[in-house]
Design an enzyme around this catalytic site. Structure first.
Site, short mmCIF file in Angstrom:
data_model
loop_
_atom_site.label_atom_id
_atom_site.label_comp_id
_atom_site.label_asym_id
_atom_site.label_seq_id
_atom_site.Cartn_x
_atom_site.Cartn_y
_atom_site.Cartn_z
N TYR A 166 137.90 12.06 76.68
CA TYR A 166 138.70 10.65 76.44
C TYR A 166 138.18 9.68 77.17
O TYR A 166 137.75 8.58 77.09
CB TYR A 166 140.29 10.99 76.53
CG TYR A 166 141.09 9.81 76.20
CD1 TYR A 166 140.93 9.02 74.86
CD2 TYR A 166 141.45 9.00 77.33
CE1 TYR A 166 141.52 7.99 74.80
CE2 TYR A 166 142.36 7.89 76.99
CZ TYR A 166 142.29 7.10 75.88
OH TYR A 166 143.12 6.14 75.36
N LYS A 170 136.20 6.01 76.56
CA LYS A 170 136.82 4.55 76.64
C LYS A 170 135.83 3.91 77.81
O LYS A 170 135.53 2.88 77.75
CB LYS A 170 138.18 4.74 77.35
CG LYS A 170 139.12 5.17 76.32
CD LYS A 170 139.25 4.22 75.23
CE LYS A 170 140.40 4.43 74.27
NZ LYS A 170 140.51 3.51 73.28
#
Ligand code: NDP
Length: 257
Positions: A166, A170
Site C-alpha cells: 500500500y 501511494k
C-alpha cells in the site's frame, strides 16, 4: 467561489462509499444549481442510491450520471469516455479517488494477488484514468484547462512495517502526480494531491479482511477524520481562482500526529 463550478462536469472514481461518496455530496451542496456529476465505481447500486440522495437533498439543479467502472480494468477505461452521452463528456474536474488496501504483510509474506489488485487499482487505474481524461482538458484553448485531483495517502510519505504494498502504491501516486504537474506547467491544468491520514470509511475493514476487532485494536485511541473532512478539502481546492494551485495537502486527525 461556488460560482466557479457553475456549468461544470465533475468525474469522481470510487464514488460508491467513503471519501468519494462524500466528495460527490459536497460538490452538489456547493453548486446546487448548475452542475453535472459523473459518479463511477464497481457497485453501481450504491451509486444509484447516492444519485437519489443528491436529488432529494439539492434538487434537480445537479444532474447525476452513475456509471459502472472498474479502474483496474484498462479496457473499461479505454472505452469509457466514448460511452458517455455527449453532453457528459465535457469533464472539467477528475477526482482520482478509487483505491484500496489489502491486509498488512511484511515483505516475505506479500501475497502476489493482493499486490496485483492494489497496484492495478491505486496506481495503474489512476494513471489510465488520467490518460483517458487528459485529452479533454488539453483540447481546451490556451494549452488546456481542468483539474486533476489525486487522492494519495499519508502512507505515501511515511512507510510502516507491513504496509509495503500500500505504501509503495501511494508513493507511486505521489511521484506520478508530481511528474504530471511538471509536465503540465504553464497550462491551465491544475494537478493536485490530497493525502489523508486515517479516515473512518469502509477502508480499514477492507484492510483487515473484515475483521472489525483487529481493525479496532490497531486504531484504538485515534479519533479518525470523517470522509466529509477530506471532501471539503477537495472541493476547496477545486473552487480556488484559476491561478491558485493548492498542489499538495496532508490532512490527518490531530490524534494521529
Ligand atoms: P472506501 O473503501 O470507503 O472507498 C473506496 C472506493 O474505491 C469505493 O467507492 C470503491 O468502490 C472504490 N474502488 C475500489 N476498487 C475499485 C476499482 N477497482 N474500480 C473502481 N472503484 C474502486 O475507502 P476510502 O473512501 O477511505 O478510500 C478512498 C481513497 O482514500 C482511497 O484511494 C484510499 O487509499 C484513500 N485513503 C483512505 C484513507 C482512510 O483512512 N480511509 C487514508 C488515506 C487515503 P467499489 O467497491 O464500488 O468499486
Amino acid at each position: 467561489a461556488s460560482q466557479r463550478l457553475a456549468g461544470k462536469t465533475i468525474l469522481i472514481t470510487g464514488a460508491s462509499s467513503g471519501i468519494g461518496r462524500s466528495t460527490a455530496l459536497e460538490f452538489a451542496r456547493t453548486s446546487p444549481n448548475d452542475l453535472r456529476l459523473v459518479l463511477t465505481a464497481r457497485r453501481v447500486d450504491a451509486l444509484r442510491d447516492l444519485a437519489d440522495q443528491i436529488r432529494n437533498e439539492v434538487g434537480q439543479g445537479v444532474k447525476v450520471l452513475p456509471v459502472k467502472l472498474d479502474v483496474s480494468n484498462a479496457d473499461e477505461i479505454r472505452g469509457f469516455v466514448a460511452c458517455l452521452p455527449e453532453e457528459w463528456r465535457d469533464i472539467h474536474v477528475l477526482v482520482n479517488n478509487a483505491g484500496l488496501v489489502k491486509g498488512v504483510a511484511r515483505a516475505p509474506d506479500i501475497d502476489e494477488q493482493d499486490m496485483d489488485v492494489v497496484f492495478s487499482t491505486n496506481v495503474t487505474g489512476l494513471i489510465n484514468m488520467t490518460q483517458a481524461i487528459l485529452p479533454i482538458f488539453q483540447g481546451r484553448p490556451g494549452g488546456g484547462q481542468g483539474d486533476i485531483i489525486n487522492v494519495g495517502s499519508i502512507a505515501g510519505r511515511e512507510a510502516y512495517p507491513g504496509g509495503s504494498i500500500y505504501c509503495a502504491s501511494k508513493a507511486a501516486v505521489r511521484s506520478f502526480t508530481d511528474t504530471l504537474r511538471k509536465e503540465l506547467i504553464a497550462t491551465r491544468i491544475r494537478v493536485i494531491e490530497i493525502d489523508p491520514g486515517q479516515v473512518e470509511t469502509e477502508f480499514s475493514l477492507v484492510r483487515f479482511y473484515g475483521d472489525k476487532a483487529k481493525a479496532d485494536a490497531v486504531y484504538a485511541g485515534v479519533e479518525p477524520l470523517t470522509p466529509d473532512d477530506i471532501a471539503e478539502a477537495i472541493v476547496f481546492t477545486a473552487t480556488r481562482r484559476e491561478n491558485v494551485v493548492i498542489a499538495d495537502t496532508l490532512i490527518y486527525p490531530n490524534h494521529q500526529a
